[in-house]
Scaffold this motif. Structure first.
Motif, PDB file in Angstrom:
ATOM      1  N   PRO A  21      31.212  34.122  62.632  1.00 23.85           N
ATOM      2  CA  PRO A  21      30.950  35.188  61.657  1.00 23.85           C
ATOM      3  C   PRO A  21      30.162  36.307  62.329  1.00 23.85           C
ATOM      4  CG  PRO A  21      30.423  33.034  60.743  1.00 23.85           C
ATOM      5  CD  PRO A  21      30.686  32.816  62.203  1.00 23.85           C
ATOM      6  N   GLY A  22      30.546  37.530  62.033  1.00 19.54           N
ATOM      7  CA  GLY A  22      29.894  38.668  62.671  1.00 19.54           C
ATOM      8  C   GLY A  22      30.540  39.105  63.964  1.00 19.54           C
ATOM      9  N   SER A  23      31.445  38.282  64.506  1.00 19.33           N
ATOM     10  CA  SER A  23      32.159  38.690  65.714  1.00 19.33           C
ATOM     11  C   SER A  23      33.079  39.865  65.393  1.00 19.33           C
ATOM     12  CB  SER A  23      32.998  37.532  66.253  1.00 19.33           C
ATOM     13  OG  SER A  23      33.932  37.981  67.218  1.00 19.33           O
ATOM     14  N   PRO A  24      33.225  40.831  66.308  1.00 16.35           N
ATOM     15  CA  PRO A  24      34.155  41.943  66.054  1.00 16.35           C
ATOM     16  C   PRO A  24      35.610  41.490  65.972  1.00 16.35           C
ATOM     17  CG  PRO A  24      33.291  42.022  68.302  1.00 16.35           C
ATOM     18  CD  PRO A  24      32.491  41.000  67.580  1.00 16.35           C
ATOM     19  N   ARG A  25      35.888  40.249  66.396  1.00 15.05           N
ATOM     20  CA  ARG A  25      37.260  39.717  66.334  1.00 15.05           C
ATOM     21  C   ARG A  25      37.508  38.866  65.102  1.00 15.05           C
ATOM     22  NH1 ARG A  25      38.570  36.208  70.271  1.00 15.05           N
ATOM     23  NH2 ARG A  25      36.404  35.593  70.493  1.00 15.05           N
ATOM     24  N   ARG A  26      36.501  38.697  64.253  1.00 12.56           N
ATOM     25  CA  ARG A  26      36.645  37.802  63.099  1.00 12.56           C
ATOM     26  C   ARG A  26      37.752  38.284  62.154  1.00 12.56           C
ATOM     27  NH1 ARG A  26      34.359  32.723  61.041  1.00 12.56           N
ATOM     28  NH2 ARG A  26      34.638  32.804  58.794  1.00 12.56           N
ATOM     29  N   THR A  27      37.807  39.568  61.861  1.00 14.66           N
ATOM     30  CA  THR A  27      38.819  40.088  60.943  1.00 14.66           C
ATOM     31  C   THR A  27      40.220  39.883  61.508  1.00 14.66           C
ATOM     32  OG1 THR A  27      37.301  41.734  60.027  1.00 14.66           O
ATOM     33  CG2 THR A  27      39.645  42.141  59.743  1.00 14.66           C
ATOM     34  N   ASP A  28      40.396  40.153  62.800  1.00 14.99           N
ATOM     35  CA  ASP A  28      41.704  39.954  63.432  1.00 14.99           C
ATOM     36  C   ASP A  28      42.092  38.480  63.426  1.00 14.99           C
ATOM     37  OD1 ASP A  28      41.942  42.652  63.931  1.00 14.99           O
ATOM     38  OD2 ASP A  28      41.260  42.510  66.008  1.00 14.99           O
ATOM     39  N   TRP A  29      41.115  37.623  63.649  1.00  8.95           N
ATOM     40  CA  TRP A  29      41.374  36.173  63.640  1.00  8.95           C
ATOM     41  C   TRP A  29      41.869  35.715  62.268  1.00  8.95           C
ATOM     42  CZ3 TRP A  29      37.962  32.740  60.892  1.00  8.95           C
ATOM     43  CH2 TRP A  29      38.189  31.388  61.098  1.00  8.95           C
ATOM     44  N   LEU A  30      41.191  36.158  61.220  1.00  5.13           N
ATOM     45  CA  LEU A  30      41.602  35.762  59.881  1.00  5.13           C
ATOM     46  C   LEU A  30      42.991  36.311  59.558  1.00  5.13           C
ATOM     47  CD1 LEU A  30      40.212  34.214  57.411  1.00  5.13           C
ATOM     48  CD2 LEU A  30      40.207  36.470  56.360  1.00  5.13           C
ATOM     49  N   HIS A  31      43.256  37.549  59.944  1.00  7.95           N
ATOM     50  CA  HIS A  31      44.576  38.127  59.699  1.00  7.95           C
ATOM     51  C   HIS A  31      45.654  37.365  60.460  1.00  7.95           C
ATOM     52  CE1 HIS A  31      47.566  41.112  58.681  1.00  7.95           C
ATOM     53  NE2 HIS A  31      47.866  41.250  59.964  1.00  7.95           N
ATOM     54  N   HIS A  32      45.323  36.915  61.661  1.00 10.27           N
ATOM     55  CA  HIS A  32      46.281  36.143  62.455  1.00 10.27           C
ATOM     56  C   HIS A  32      46.643  34.842  61.738  1.00 10.27           C
ATOM     57  CE1 HIS A  32      48.352  35.419  66.228  1.00 10.27           C
ATOM     58  NE2 HIS A  32      47.825  34.214  66.305  1.00 10.27           N
ATOM     59  N   ILE A  33      45.648  34.159  61.190  1.00  8.85           N
ATOM     60  CA  ILE A  33      45.903  32.949  60.425  1.00  8.85           C
ATOM     61  C   ILE A  33      46.747  33.264  59.190  1.00  8.85           C
ATOM     62  CG2 ILE A  33      44.795  31.156  59.026  1.00  8.85           C
ATOM     63  CD1 ILE A  33      42.438  31.296  61.020  1.00  8.85           C
TER      64      ILE A  33
END
Length: 337
Positions: free
Chosen positions: A89-101
């Motif tokens: 949480p808080g990583s700049p890649r978190r949003t992309d990770w969730l979208h990938h899932i």
């Protein structure tokens, strides 16, 4: 596990005499395939055989997923278990990770398959987003005792008991059919098991959304950071007995069949377990322990009066909780099975 081997083809020369068909009981499993969006995880649990360091695991290609899914559908797979390591949480890649899932789940639905995601603790907004493309979701509570934060979970921020339990509450508030469970043999006590089972039961009593509780015994693997002892099968059977007493009658107890011997599995079934989980080619969490085939598993339990039947990753009583498009797909599976 003692000297007995995990269940497999060709075992069972000492099986009991066959039981008549009229006395058969039903054990269920899901025809599943596991997809791992990424193995990277910001937790460093000492017993883990799954994770890679952050930034050291390429994300699963969506093109490869799109090519694989129709093949899985033709092979009779119904469940796509989306099992991911955790981007912090808080990583700049978190949003992309969730979208990938989310996109992986969308592709699975487009291929006529039923996604079930376990991606670690999520915010309520993240969980609500993934609920749009999953027929059920899950997260292991593991244990509720805080003492593991000083040992196996010392470097695992998302393994705080209150955070794990909050995920069950969020799922209940959002009306998501949910699977949870305990990891057994991490250094906890039997009293800790009772506390964890009681916490799960209390949340289910409030929301009614817990489909299954997995009782997963620790089995040492080659990749874990710290060696550990395997939980004895006698202890696992005891855990099943405690779970049967603690959990509401509508909550199914699940045992991973690749982590027990044939006699241990039969004892767990006798004690109250009735589900054997998703049978996928590889157990990504315990890669040193091969899953049995449905055929060998059915043969292993039949002499004790058990019939193995496939199920969907959502139990029938929860179909009405789904959005119309997901419910329609689930009903297509039910009508064709």
């Amino acid at each position: 596990m003692g000297t007995e081997q995990p269940i497999g083809v060709g075992q069972g020369s000492d099986r009991p005499a066959a039981v008549g068909r009229s006395h058969q009981r039903v054990a269920t499993y899901s025809r599943a395939h596991t997809l791992v969006p990424t193995y990277e995880c910001f937790n460093r649990c000492t017993y883990c055989n799954f994770r890679a360091e952050p930034g050291q695991s390429p994300w699963l290609s969506l093109d490869s997923v799109a090519q694989l899914l129709p093949l899985l559908r033709r092979r009779g797979v119904c469940e796509i278990l989306v099992l991911s390591g955790e981007v912090a949480p808080g990583s700049p890649r978190r949003t992309d990770w969730l979208h990938h899932i989310y996109r992986i789940c969308e592709l699975a639905l487009g291929a006529g398959l039923l996604p079930h995601t376990n991606a670690g603790p999520l915010s309520q907004g993240e969980m609500a987003q993934l609920a749009q493309v999953n027929v059920s979701m899950g997260l292991m509570v593991e244990q509720v005792t805080p003492k593991l934060l000083d040992t196996v979970h010392r470097h695992a921020p998302s393994k705080r008991p209150e955070l794990r339990l909050s995920q069950l509450i969020q799922a209940g508030e959002l009306g998501i059919p949910f699977t949870t469970g305990l990891l057994l043999g991490l250094g906890e006590t039997e009293s800790d098991w009772v506390d964890a089972l009681g916490a799960i039961a209390a949340i289910h009593d409030r929301y009614g959304h817990i489909q299954e509780v997995i009782l997963q015994p620790h089995r040492p693997g080659q990749r874990q950071l710290q060696s550990g002892m395997a939980l004895s099968e006698a202890a696992l059977i005891r855990a099943v007995t405690l779970a049967k007493a603690a959990l509401p009658a509508g909550v199914t107890i699940q045992i991973p069949p690749n982590l027990v011997s044939q006699s241990g599995l039969l004892a767990c079934l006798a004690a109250g377990a009735t589900d054997l989980g998703g049978i996928s080619p590889v157990d990504e969490v315990n890669p040193d322990y091969d899953h049995p085939t449905p055929e060998s598993l059915a043969a292993a339990i039949a002499p004790a009066g058990w019939q193995l039947r496939p199920r969907l990753p959502i139990y029938p009583q929860y179909d009405v909780w789904l959005p119309d498009d997901l419910r329609s797909l689930v009903q297509n599976w039910r009508s064709s099975s």
